[in-house]
Design a protein around this motif. Structure first.
Motif, short mmCIF file in Angstrom:
data_model
loop_
_atom_site.label_atom_id
_atom_site.label_comp_id
_atom_site.label_asym_id
_atom_site.label_seq_id
_atom_site.Cartn_x
_atom_site.Cartn_y
_atom_site.Cartn_z
N GLU A 22 7.10 -14.14 1.07
CA GLU A 22 7.13 -12.76 0.60
C GLU A 22 7.05 -11.78 1.76
O GLU A 22 7.65 -10.70 1.72
CB GLU A 22 5.96 -12.51 -0.36
CG GLU A 22 6.05 -11.17 -1.03
CD GLU A 22 4.91 -10.94 -2.00
OE1 GLU A 22 5.16 -11.02 -3.20
OE2 GLU A 22 3.78 -10.68 -1.55
N ASP A 82 2.39 -17.94 -0.42
CA ASP A 82 3.75 -17.38 -0.40
C ASP A 82 4.01 -16.46 0.80
O ASP A 82 4.21 -15.26 0.66
CB ASP A 82 4.04 -16.62 -1.69
CG ASP A 82 5.55 -16.46 -1.91
OD1 ASP A 82 6.31 -16.93 -1.05
OD2 ASP A 82 5.94 -15.88 -2.93
N VAL A 92 0.11 -6.91 6.40
CA VAL A 92 0.85 -6.66 5.16
C VAL A 92 -0.12 -6.55 3.98
O VAL A 92 0.01 -5.67 3.13
CB VAL A 92 1.86 -7.81 4.90
CG1 VAL A 92 2.59 -7.61 3.58
CG2 VAL A 92 2.86 -7.90 6.04
N ASP A 93 -1.11 -7.43 3.98
CA ASP A 93 -2.04 -7.48 2.85
C ASP A 93 -3.07 -6.35 2.89
O ASP A 93 -3.56 -5.92 1.85
CB ASP A 93 -2.78 -8.82 2.83
CG ASP A 93 -1.87 -9.95 2.36
OD1 ASP A 93 -0.78 -9.64 1.85
OD2 ASP A 93 -2.25 -11.13 2.50
N ARG A 142 0.67 -11.33 8.52
CA ARG A 142 0.32 -11.25 7.10
C ARG A 142 -0.91 -10.36 6.83
O ARG A 142 -0.89 -9.56 5.87
CB ARG A 142 0.10 -12.67 6.55
CG ARG A 142 -0.27 -12.75 5.08
CD ARG A 142 0.90 -12.33 4.19
NE ARG A 142 0.50 -12.36 2.79
CZ ARG A 142 0.75 -13.37 1.96
NH1 ARG A 142 1.41 -14.43 2.38
NH2 ARG A 142 0.34 -13.33 0.71
N PRO A 148 -2.99 -3.14 4.97
CA PRO A 148 -2.42 -2.29 6.03
C PRO A 148 -3.33 -1.15 6.46
O PRO A 148 -3.23 -0.68 7.60
CB PRO A 148 -1.14 -1.74 5.37
CG PRO A 148 -1.38 -1.84 3.91
CD PRO A 148 -2.25 -3.02 3.71
N SER A 188 10.36 -10.74 3.05
CA SER A 188 11.25 -9.87 2.28
C SER A 188 10.59 -8.58 1.82
O SER A 188 11.28 -7.69 1.32
CB SER A 188 11.78 -10.63 1.07
OG SER A 188 10.70 -11.13 0.31
N ALA A 189 9.27 -8.46 1.96
CA ALA A 189 8.58 -7.27 1.46
C ALA A 189 9.04 -6.03 2.23
O ALA A 189 9.12 -6.05 3.46
CB ALA A 189 7.07 -7.44 1.59
N PRO A 190 9.34 -4.95 1.52
CA PRO A 190 9.84 -3.75 2.21
C PRO A 190 8.80 -3.08 3.08
O PRO A 190 9.14 -2.29 3.95
CB PRO A 190 10.25 -2.84 1.04
CG PRO A 190 9.49 -3.33 -0.14
CD PRO A 190 9.29 -4.80 0.06
N LEU A 191 7.53 -3.37 2.85
CA LEU A 191 6.49 -2.72 3.65
C LEU A 191 6.01 -3.60 4.81
O LEU A 191 5.04 -3.25 5.47
CB LEU A 191 5.30 -2.35 2.76
CG LEU A 191 5.57 -1.25 1.72
CD1 LEU A 191 4.34 -1.00 0.87
CD2 LEU A 191 5.99 0.04 2.41
#
Lengths: 335, 514
Positions: free
Chosen positions: B60, B57, B199-200, B196, B202, B63-66
Motif C-alpha cells: 500500500e 500490506d 506514511v502511518d 512506512r 506523518p 501506491s498510496a497518494p500520500l
C-alpha cells in the motif's frame, strides 16, 4: 550463590538454543509440507483461476472437498490468489472461500477478542470484496487497536462502496486521526469518482488533515468538477501545507482554469513552499500560457523556486535555450 | 603465591576491591537488568510484528497518494569500484517516488566518469540552495540527459562525508532524505518499509532508522544479498552477532521505549525540513549520526512538539564490517570518541526533565553503560588477576564470577539469535547456527577485552581533544556472483581513503546493545 546464578543462566542459554533449534526444525517441516501440498494441488488451483468455467467449477469442487488438514495448509495459498487474479478466476476463489466457510468465519472474527483476528478478518473480507462485511468494517474504524482500524479502512477501500467515503473521512476528523491519512486517501481513490460528492462536501472541513487528504484525492482522481473548490483552497486556506497540496492537485487535474490562481501563488508574497509547489504544478499542468511566468521565475532569488521553474520548463518540452536558472552558480555558504 | 607480591600492592588492591565491590555489583546488576528490559521489549515487538505481518500490506505504501517522496543521499569518495552498480540498485528500489543524489566528494579516481558514462550525465546550471551550511565548494551539478532518470550528481572539492551529505541535503528536492553509503546493499523493499512510519504517522514521525547487518560472507547476486551467511573469519563473525544484538535487541528496544537516540548513518531516513532546522550534520563531529539524532531530539523537545523517532526491524541495509584487527580497532576508537564528544556537547540535556525520556533515561544510560563501560571492563580485567595473585580472591570464587558474567553475556547473544530465528531467519544454514552459538561464547574471551581497550583509547583521545584522525577501511569485497556492471559488489581489497574523511569509514552503525 554466584554458581547458582551461573547454573541458572547457563540453563536458560541452553533452553534458548534448544528453542531456536526446535523452531527451525518445525518451521522447515511446515514449509516442506506447504511446498509438497501446494505442488500436489497446483493443477487444481491453476484450473480454478485460469481454466475454462467448467474446469474451474470442477477444480473448486475438488478443493472444497479436500480434507481439513490439507485445506489448512492450502488456505493461505488460496487467499493469496485473491491479490493475484481478477475476473472470473477471482470470483471462483471467493466462492471457494465461501464454500469452505472461510468468509463466514471472518465475519464472525470481526467481533473477536483478539486484535490480530479482527484485523486478519477485515483484511480477508476486503480482499474478497465480501458482501455483508461492510457494516462490520465500518464499526472497526472505531476499534481500540490502531492496526485494526487501518486494516478496516483499507478493506473498505477494496470493497469500494461509495457509502464508505464519508465514514472514512470522519475517521480523520479526530486529533490525532484514528486512521492514517495515507490509508484513507488510498481507500478513497479506490472508491473513485463515485465518492467525489462526499469529497467536495469535505473540502473545506474544519480539520486540516481532512482538507489536505481530500485535496490530494481530488487531484489524483482528476476531478474537473473540483477545480473551483481546489482554487479556493489554494487561495484561502489557513495552512500552507493544504495550499501546497491544492496547487499540486490543480496541476494533476490539468485544467487551464487553474492557471491564474497558480500563477498568483508563485508571487513573492506567497510562502516559499507554496511558490515551489505552484511552479511545479504549472509544469504538471502543461499549459503553454505559463511559459512566460516560468521563464521569469528562472531568475528568482529563491533558488528552489528557480530550480523548480527550470524543471517545469524542461517537462513542458525541448528547452528553448536557457531553461536552467540564469543566476551565476554561487558557492554554498560556509558553516 | 601471596609471598610473591609486595604487601603494599596487596593492601592497595584490597582497598580498591573493598571500595568498588558494591558499586560494581550494583552497576552490573543495573546493566544486565537494562539488557533484560531491552530484550523483553524487543522480543515483544518482534512477536507483535510477526503476528501482524500478514496484514501489514507494505504494498500500500507503494501506491498510496500520500506516501512522501524520498531523496537518497549518497556521499562518494573514490568509489569507482562499485558506484555505477550501487546507483543502479538504488534507482531500482521499490518506491513510488524517489531520487538519488550522489555527492562526488572530490574523488581522485573514475567515480564521476563512470557515472557520467553510464547515465549520460550533462552539466546543468542548477544552483543549490544554502539551506544547511557547507564548507566544500560545489564545482558542478549533473543530471542524466534523458530527463527521466531521477539522478543528480553533485561534484565538489573534498570536505568529508558529513559536509558531502549536507550538500546532498541542499540538493535534495523531496521531503524525506535518506542517508545511504555508496557501498551499502539495500534490500529491494528497504525504502518502502523504512518510510512506512512516515506514511502511518506523518504528523509525528521525524526520523526512522533501518536495520544494518554485516554482509561479510553472504551471497550477493547483482547487488542484492540473496543468502545471508556467516563469514569465515572469527572477527567478522563476532561482528555479525554484534550487529544482530544492536539492531534486533538494542534499537528495537529503545524504539519501543521512545528513547531511540542513534540512527545509523548507513541507513537512516529523516524529514528534510527537520534536518535543515537543526543545521544538517556537523562536519566537526566524529559521531555525526548520533549527533544528528540527538540534535533532532533536542530541537523537537525545545519546541515542545509531539514527535517520534522510530526504528524498523526489516528489511535491511547490508554493510561490510572490518575483517582485520587494525581496522576494527581504529573504528571502535573513533566510535567511542564520537560518543564521548556528542555526550559532552549535549550535556545540558543529561538529567534534564525538559528533555523527557531522552534526557532522563537514554542519555544517562549512554553515559553510564556505554561511555564508562570500557573503563570498568579494563579495570576489572586488571584488578581480577591482581586480586587472584595477591590471594584476595579465591580461584574458585573468581572462576564462578567469570562464568556467571560470561553466561549472561551468552544469554544476551542467544536472545538476539532467537529473535532472528523467530522473526527473520535470514541465516538458513545449520552451520551458521552452530557458528553463531560458538561466537556467543568465543567473543567473551579476548574480543570483549580488546574492544574495551580500544574504546578506552577513544575515550582518552576525546578527553585529550586530540585531532581527529580518520582511518583506512580496507574492504575485502563481497562474495558476489556478478562483478560486472549491474552488481554492487566491490572487488577484493578496495581500500577507501580520503584526505579529510573516508565516506565508507565513518558511517558504519555502532553495534553495541544500543
Amino acid at each position: 550463590m554466584i554458581l547458582a546464578v551461573f547454573a541458572v543462566t547457563s540453563l536458560v542459554v541452553l533452553l534458548v538454543v534448544a528453542g531456536v533449534v526446535v523452531r527451525r526444525v518445525t518451521r522447515r517441516a511446515q514449509e516442506s509440507r506447504v511446498r509438497r501440498l501446494s505442488a500436489e494441488h497446483r493443477p487444481l488451483l491453476l484450473a480454478l483461476v485460469a481454466g475454462d468455467p467448467e474446469d474451474a467449477r470442477d477444480a473448486a469442487a475438488a478443493v472444497a472437498g479436500l480434507d481439513r488438514a490439507s485445506w489448512r495448509v492450502l488456505e493461505p495459498v488460496v487467499i493469496a490468489l485473491l491479490g493475484k487474479v481478477r475476473g472470473e478466476g477471482r470470483e471462483e476463489v471467493v466462492r471457494l472461500l465461501g464454500a469452505r466457510g472461510v468468509l463466514a468465519r471472518a465475519r464472525a472474527d470481526l467481533r473477536g477478542r483478539s486484535a490480530v483476528r479482527r484485523a486478519a478478518a477485515a483484511d480477508l473480507l476486503g480482499r474478497a470484496d465480501a458482501a455483508g462485511g461492510a457494516r462490520g468494517l465500518v464499526r472497526l474504524l472505531d476499534d481500540r487497536d490502531a492496526d485494526v482500524r487501518q486494516v478496516a479502512a483499507r478493506a473498505l477501500g477494496r470493497i469500494a462502496a461509495p457509502a464508505a467515503a464519508p465514514v472514512l473521512l470522519r475517521s480523520l476528523a479526530t486529533e490525532p486521526p484514528r486512521v492514517p491519512p495515507a490509508t484513507v486517501a488510498q481507500s478513497l481513490l479506490r472508491i473513485g469518482p463515485a465518492g467525489v460528492p462526499d469529497l467536495l462536501a469535505a473540502v473545506d472541513h474544519p480539520v486540516a488533515v481532512v482538507r489536505s487528504t481530500v485535496v490530494v484525492v481530488l487531484g489524483r482522481l482528476g476531478a474537473t468538477a473540483a477545480v473551483p473548490a481546489l482554487c479556493a483552497r489554494l487561495r484561502e486556506d489557513a495552512l500552507t501545507d493544504v495550499r501546497c497540496r491544492a496547487a499540486a492537485a490543480l496541476g494533476a487535474v490539468g485544467l487551464p482554469a487553474a492557471v491564474p490562481d497558480l500563477v498568483a501563488a508563485t508571487s513573492t508574497a506567497s510562502p516559499s513552499a507554496l511558490r515551489i509547489a505552484a511552479a511545479r504544478a504549472l509544469g504538471d499542468l502543461g499549459a503553454s500560457s505559463t511559459l512566460p511566468v516560468l521563464h521569469a521565475l528562472l531568475d528568482d532569488d529563491d533558488v528552489r523556486v528557480a530550480n523548480e521553474a527550470g524543471t517545469a520548463l524542461l517537462s513542458l518540452g525541448p528547452p528553448p535555450g536557457d531553461v536552467a536558472p540564469r543566476s551565476t552558480p554561487a558557492p554554498v555558504g560556509a558553516r | 603465591m601471596t609471598a610473591l607480591v609486595g604487601g603494599d600492592v596487596r593492601d592497595a588492591v584490597a582497598m580498591v576491591l573493598e571500595l568498588s565491590t558494591w558499586p560494581v555489583l550494583v552497576y552490573f546488576l543495573l546493566l544486565n537488568s537494562s539488557y533484560l528490559v531491552l530484550i523483553v521489549l524487543a522480543g515483544r515487538d518482534g512477536a507483535r510484528g510477526r503476528r501482524r505481518a500478514p496484514f501489514a500490506d507494505h504494498e500500500e505504501t507503494l501506491s498510496a497518494p500520500l506516501t512522501p517522496a524520498v531523496s537518497l543521499l549518497v556521499p562518494a569518495h573514490d568509489e569507482a569500484a562499485g558506484i555505477v552498480a550501487s546507483v543502479g540498485a538504488l534507482l531500482a528500489l521499490r518506491y513510488p517516488r524517489h531520487e538519488v543524489v550522489v555527492v562526488d566528494d572530490g574523488s581522485t579516481d573514475a567515480t564521476f566518469a563512470l557515472l557520467a558514462d553510464a547515465y549520460g550525465l550533462v552539466e546543468v546550471t542548477r544552483r543549490l540552495p544554502a539551506d544547511v551550511p557547507t564548507t566544500g565548494t560545489v564545482l558542478s551539478v549533473h543530471e542524466p540527459a534523458d530527463g527521466r532518470t531521477p539522478l543528480v550528481v553533485v561534484r565538489k572539492v573534498n570536505s568529508g562525508r558529513s559536509d558531502a551529505l549536507n550538500v546532498g541535503i541542499n540538493a535534495a528536492r523531496h521531503e524525506l532524505v535518506c542517508f545511504v553509503d555508496a557501498d551499502s546493499l539495500l534490500d529491494p523493499d528497504a525504502l518502502t518499509v523504512v518510510a512506512r512510519p512516515f506514511v502511518d504517522d506523518p504528523a509525528r514521525v521525524v526520523a526512522s532508522g533501518g536495520v544494518v547487518r554485516a554482509v561479510n560472507g553472504s551471497r550477493v547476486v547483482a547487488g542484492r544479498v540473496v543468502e545471508a551467511r556467516m563469514p569465515s573469519g572469527w572477527l567478522a563473525r563476532i561482528q555479525v552477532m554484534e550487529y544482530l544484538r544492536a539492531f534486533l535487541l538494542g534499537r528495537a528496544g529503545w524504539s519501543r521505549l521512545g528513547c531511540l537516540v542513534l540512527i545509523s548513518g548507513a541507513f537512516g531516513l529523516y524529514r528534510r525540513d527537520i534536518v535543515v532546522q537543526v543545521g544538517g550534520l556537523d562536519p566537526t563531529c566524529i559521531g555525526e549520526d548520533l549527533e544528528l539524532c540527538v540534535a533532532v531530539h533536542r530541537a523537537m523537545r525545545d519546541e515542545g512538539r509531539d514527535y517520534r523517532v522510530v526504528a524498523v526491524s526489516e528489511p535491511v541495509s547490508w554493510t561490510e564490517v572490518p575483517a582485520t584487527r587494525a581496522v576494527l580497532g581504529s573504528q571502535r576508537r573513533r566510535w567511542h570518541r564520537g560518543l564521548a564528544e556528542v555526550l559532552w556537547r549535549y550535556r545540558g540535556m543529561l538529567g534534564n526533565p525538559r528533555y523527557g525520556r531522552i534526557g532522563l533515561v537514554a542519555l544517562p544510560y549512554y553515559v553510564l553503560f556505554e561511555l564508562i563501560a570500557p573503563l570498568l571492563e579494563v579495570v576489572g580485567a586488571v584488578l581480577g588477576p591482581m586480586a587472584l595473585v595477591t590471594g584476595l580472591l579465591e580461584p574458585a570464587r573468581a572462576l564462578a564470577v567469570i562464568l556467571a558474567v560470561y553466561a549472561y553475556a551468552m544469554f544476551v547473544s542467544v536472545a538476539a539469535l532467537a529473535v532472528e530465528e523467530l522473526s527473520f531467519h535470514r541465516y538458513g544454514r545449520w552451520r551458521d547456527l552452530v557458528v553463531s552459538v560458538g561466537v556467543s561464547f568465543v567473543e567473551n574471551v579476548g574480543y570483549r577485552q580488546l574492544t574495551a581497550w580500544w574504546r578506552l583509547q577513544g575515550l582518552w583521545a576525546a578527553l585529550r581533544r586530540r585531532e581527529h584522525v580518520w582511518g583506512v577501511m580496507t574492504r575485502q569485497g563481497f562474495d558476489s556472483e556478478d562483478l560486472t556492471p549491474g552488481s554492487v559488489a566491490a572487488p577484493a581489497s578496495v581500500a577507501s581513503r580520503a584526505p579529510v574523511a573516508a565516506p565508507s569509514a565513518v558511517a558504519e552503525p555502532q553495534p553495541a546493545l544500543r
